[in-house]
Each structure stands twice: as structure tokens, then as C-alpha cells.
Design an enzyme around this catalytic site. Structure first.
Site: not given
Ligand code: G6Q
Length: 549
Positions: A212, A218, A274-275, A360, A391, A511
Site C-alpha cells: 500500500k 521487508e 491492510g488487513r 491487529e 492429535h 519498526k
Molecule cells: C494491516 C497493517 C499491515 C500492513 C503491512 C504492509 O492492516 O497495516 O499488516 O498491511 O505493514 O504494509 P504495506 O502494504 O504498506 O507494505
């Protein structure tokens, strides 16, 4: 947020107080007694919508509990909050954003406004662009730099830009194009990338950089390694990047700076968290795998559940009921976790997906007003597919000292019917909820001629709550419904607990600290360390260890 002002803090709401008193009265009741008292309980305490059947009868509740929980929903201003979300109000107030994942699956003719602009045409423009692109890739019309068709897709993303795509791909693999390969890279641990591309041919590989913000450490580190890997494999011609990289992002500037043609960028908006983004362009890898038609069917499934949530009375509303039961189990029965146990192997990543969605979102310790809560918020969600879990950790669920409410998810039909497998699978899921609820008394154990010393070991107390969700079969539409179900459960929980489920400030500190530590690990000479003595020591030790041959 007009509703906010009139809503009392949770523990001062009348229904909350009544629930506390009611809990005292019924806490000793066993599910055995509740079922014996009402022979129709198993039929009555059910709800069905959009093809999902929910049996919640094996919860430690009475009709009165339910009445009070529904009253709590009302006193928590749930209806007003729902209206505000669906309307596009900026309910994610700590980030000044609307929360409109529901717009991602709204039909073409719907109208949803953010800052006076109808966002639905934009959503469908992106969907159309994704569809056209997916068709080109799947048909082989899109060629790589050397003229070969694309056979492998690598989604690079993390968190919300990874967990949805991975879960979705695994869940819908049955519907996927089998002559294409889909892999997912998320971790900054180089092993993730190296293993993912191990058997891939750069000439046939397409990378989707899903981010996003397009700044996530990462993802950008992996994307850079992917670009190096590709260029190395294809002779170093930088023009190759445009044929082998596309982006899903809200940040056109950064996408272009990376070398990706913005014509091959698929956008989304700040009102998609994001989620909550697996059904935005972040779902590109899913669309490539299962095809646009199946993808659109999944969105229609999401929308059907959205409409159910928006319009059904609370007492018949699946997300509302499940959320209220989770509040009861968490805040009154003291449960700390919820196990989500899908009896469908394709849903093996569903619990991992839900971990982010739930924890989250509602892993918060301050209310909307910024005051510290004096009650528990999100339980820990976890799980594994059945029957494997039976199990291993089910021992603790049956006979441990903790109360673990379970959500069992099962389907009437197998996607891959095979002999007696499915009946055996379903026999197991029904047996588990039965065993958890009713257990086995000492008298029953003794009646089996068990030696006296072993009797306590073989007793199952029972009285362990569970929900069972039963659907016809795992189709793209049903997956959409299941995800929307849990999205809205989270929403309702957030409303009851008066927290904001849509920000995630708690991931920021680590972070920022990592950014500060990177140069302390990489610089030739050790900069003066200003951490605590433990962190300083670990940094020094790491530097020493990595320089040893
Ligand atoms: C979700 C969070 C988080 C996000 C990641 C990736 O709700 O905001 O998990 O999706 O940190 O972020 P980017 O899509 O910006 O790389």
C-alpha cells in the site's frame, strides 16, 4: 461520530452490569443441564444466512444471556457505528480515514461517498483493469522480456499485503490454474526469497510488488532482491523490469521510482486497511490464480454477507451473534483465546489470516476516548485444520485448565471427494463439539470398568463452548462470506469494547527501532550505542559473531 458522546463507558452500561449479575446466577450451569432443560435447544440456538448455518447452542448461555448481550449491542451504539462505517464516515479517527472495505465488493451501480466523491466507479475501474491484465497473463498474451509466457507468479508483500493473498490462494487452490505456479514472499529473512525463486525461470516469472505504502522495509528489500535476481537471470537489461514487475499500491511516485511502469500499477485507497484489503487489488495474485469470474464470485459472496450484516436484525445476524458470544466468553467466562478449527484442509491458512484480522484490529488497550480499558479486549485467535489438531493440542482444550471456545468450520461437500474421507472428517468435527460440551462423567468412566486410580484421568468435564459453522462447500463465494463474517465480528467486538479496530499503532515502535539498529549492525565501525545494556550487548555480540569465519 455523533453516537460516541451518548455511549457510556462499557462497564457503566446497564446491560453490562446485568450481564455480570446474570453470570453469577448461571455460572454453575452445565451444558448438559442446559440441553436437558430444553430438548429443542440444538435447533433453536441456530441462525442461517447467505448459505452459512451457525449452531451456537453449545455455548454456556441461556435465552436471558442472549437477550442481555443483544441489549449490550444496542447500548454500545452498534447500529449507529455500522451506519457510520457503511456510509463512509471517517470512523478510523486516529488516522482520519473512512473504513470502506465493504465498497470493494459493492455492485457497479452502488453509490458510496468519501469526501463527497462516489468511490464505486473507481473500485470497478480497478477491477476492470485487473480483469484485463489477468486475462492477458492467463492466456499467454502477455510475454516476458525474452518472449516467453508467464508461468510463475511471485507476490511480494507482508502483513495485510501477504496474509490475504496466501490464505486466498490456498483456500481456492482447487479453482486455480494448475499450469501456473504461485509463490509468496513476505519475510525479510533472505531464506524466504531464495527458497521461493529456487526453481523458477526468470524469463517466465512475474513479480507482483504488493505494498500500500511502497515503503515497507521487508517488501522493498525483497523487491530489490527480486529485481537483482531477474536482471542477473536475463542478462542485465533494465527494460526487462517492466515486463516482469507489476505493482499493487497507493503510491504511484514510489512505484515509478522503482522502475515499474505505472500503467502496470493497480491502485487502491487509504480507506482500505491492510488487513481488510484481500479483496482490493491486493487480490491480484488470487485473480490470476482462479480467474476473473471466480474472483468476482468471491466478491459477490463478500457483498452478500455485508448485506446480511447491514440489514438483518441483531438476533439473527451472524456476525453480531458470534461477536456477542465472543464477548461473553472473553469478558464474563474469562476465556483468553478462541480456536478457529476448519475441517477443510484448503482453509489451512485461515487461522493465520484471522490472527491478523482479529488481533491487529482489536488488540487495543485504550478506548475511543483515549482512556485505558478496565476489561479485556481481543482474545488470542489461533488454530489449525482438523483433524490434525485433534492429535496434538486438543488435549488441552478437552482436559486442560483453560477455557478455549472453539469455532468449528465444516462443509457438507468435499471439493475433492475421495471414498469415505469426507464422512469420517465430518464425524470428527461433530464428535469434537459434542465431547467438548458434554464430556464424560466419573460415573460413565467407572461404568466402563476403568480401574479407580485411572478414573480422574479419563474424566472429561465438558461444558466447553463452541460454535459450528456449516456451509455447502468451499467455493470462492463462500470464502468471501467467511472472511466478511469475521471482518464484521471484529467490527462488532470493537463497538462493544469501544476501541478503534482500524489503526495499528502498536506495530510502529519496533519498526522505528529496527531502522535505528540497521546501521549499528552494518557500519564498518561501531557507532556509539545508546540502547539499554542488554540491547547494546546483543548488538556487539552479533557484530563479533558475524565477522568470525
Ligand atoms: C494491516 C497493517 C499491515 C500492513 C503491512 C504492509 O492492516 O497495516 O499488516 O498491511 O505493514 O504494509 P504495506 O502494504 O504498506 O507494505
Amino acid at each position: 461520530m455523533s453516537t460516541k458522546s451518548v455511549i457510556k463507558p462499557l462497564t457503566q452500561r446497564q446491560a453490562w452490569k446485568s450481564l455480570g449479575a446474570h453470570h453469577k446466577k448461571i455460572s454453575k450451569l452445565h451444558l448438559r443441564e442446559l440441553f436437558a432443560a430444553d430438548k429443542q435447544r440444538g435447533e433453536k440456538m441456530t441462525a442461517e444466512a447467505a448459505g452459512l448455518f451457525l449452531d451456537y447452542s453449545k455455548n454456556r448461555i441461556t435465552a436471558e444471556t442472549l437477550k442481555l448481550l443483544l441489549q449490550l449491542a444496542k447500548e454500545s451504539g452498534l447500529r449507529g457505528r455500522m451506519d457510520a462505517m457503511f456510509r463512509g464516515d471517517k470512523i478510523n479517527f486516529t488516522e482520519n480515514r473512512a473504513v470502506l472495505h465493504t465498497a470493494l465488493r459493492a455492485p457497479r451501480n452502488a453509490k458510496i461517498f468519501v469526501d463527497g466523491k462516489n468511490v464505486v466507479p473507481d473500485v470497478h475501474a480497478v477491477l476492470d483493469k485487473l480483469t484485463a491484465f489477468a486475462k492477458r497473463i492467463r492466456s499467454g498474451a502477455w510475454k516476458g522480456h525474452t518472449g516467453k509466457r508467464i508461468k510463475s507468479i511471485v507476490n511480494i508483500g507482508i502483513g495485510g499485503s501477504d496474509l490475504g493473498p496466501v490464505m486466498d490462494y490456498e483456500a481456492l487452490k482447487h479453482y486455480a490454474k494448475r499450469d501456473m505456479k504461485f509463490v509468496f514472499v513476505s519475510n525479510v529473512d533472505g531464506a524466504d526469497f531464495v527458497e521461493a525463486v529456487h526453481d523458477l525461470d526468470p524469463a517466465e516469472t512475474l513479480f507482483i510488488v504488493s505494498s500500500k505504502t511502497f515503503t515497507t522495509q521487508e517488501t522493498m528489500t525483497n523487491a530489490e532482491s527480486a529485481r537483482d535476481w531477474l536482471l542477473k537471470g536475463l542478462g542485465g537489461n533494465k527494460n526487462a523490469v517492466a515486463k516482469h514487475f507489476v505493482a499493487v499500491s497507493t503510491n504511484a511516485e514510489k512505484v515509478s521510482a522503482f522502475g515499474i511502469d505505472t500503467a502496470n500499477m493497480f491502485g487502491f485507497w487509504d480507506w482500505v486497511g491492510g488487513r481488510y484489503s484481500m479483496d482490493s487489488a491486493i487480490g491480484l495474485s488470487t485473480m490470476l490464480a482462479i480467474g476473473p469470474e471466480n474472483y468476482l464470485a468471491m466478491l459477490a459472496g463478500f457483498h452478500e454477507l455485508d448485506e446480511h450484516f447491514r440489514t438483518a436484525p441483531f438476533e439473527k445476524n451472524l456476525p453480531v451473534l458470534m461477536a456477542l458470544l465472543s464477548v461473553w466468553n472473553t469478558n464474563f467466562l474469562g476465556a483468553e483465546t478462541i480456536a478457529v478449527l476448519p475441517y477443510e484442509n484448503y482453509l489451512k491458512r485461515f487461522p493465520a489470516y484471522l490472527q491478523q484480522l482479529t488481533m491487529e484490529s482489536n488488540g487495543k488497550h485504550v478506548t475511543l476516548a483515549g482512556t485505558k480499558v478496565n476489561y479485556e479486549t481481543s482474545p488470542i485467535y489461533w488454530g489449525e485444520p482438523g483433524t490434525n489438531g485433534q492429535h496434538s493440542f486438543y488435549q488441552l482444550i478437552h482436559q486442560g485448565t483453560r477455557l478455549i471456545p472453539c469455532d468449528f468450520i465444516a462443509f457438507a461437500k468435499a471439493l475433492t471427494p475421495l471414498g469415505r474421507h469426507h464422512d469420517i472428517l465430518l464425524a470428527n468435527v461433530f464428535a469434537q463439539s459434542e465431547a467438548l460440551a458434554f464430556g464424560k462423567t466419573a460415573a460413565e468412566v467407572r461404568a466402563e470398568n476403568v480401574p479407580a486410580a485411572l478414573v480422574p484421568h479419563k474424566v472429561f468435564e465438558g461444558n466447553r463452548p463452541s460454535n459450528t459453522i456449516l456451509a455447502d462447500k468451499l467455493t470462492p463465494a463462500v470464502l468471501g462470506k467467511l472472511v466478511a463474517l469475521y471482518e464484521h465480528i471484529v467490527f462488532v467486538q470493537g463497538a462493544i469494547w469501544s476501541v478503534n479496530p482500524f489503526d495499528q499503532w502498536g506495530v510502529e515502535l519496533g519498526k522505528a527501532l529496527a531502522q535505528r539498529i540497521v546501521p549499528e549492525l552494518e557500519n564498518k565501525t561501531l557507532p556509539p550505542l545508546k540502547h539499554d545494556s542488554s540491547t547494546n550487548n546483543l548488538i556487539r555480540r552479533y557484530r563479533k559473531m558475524k565477522s568470525r569465519a
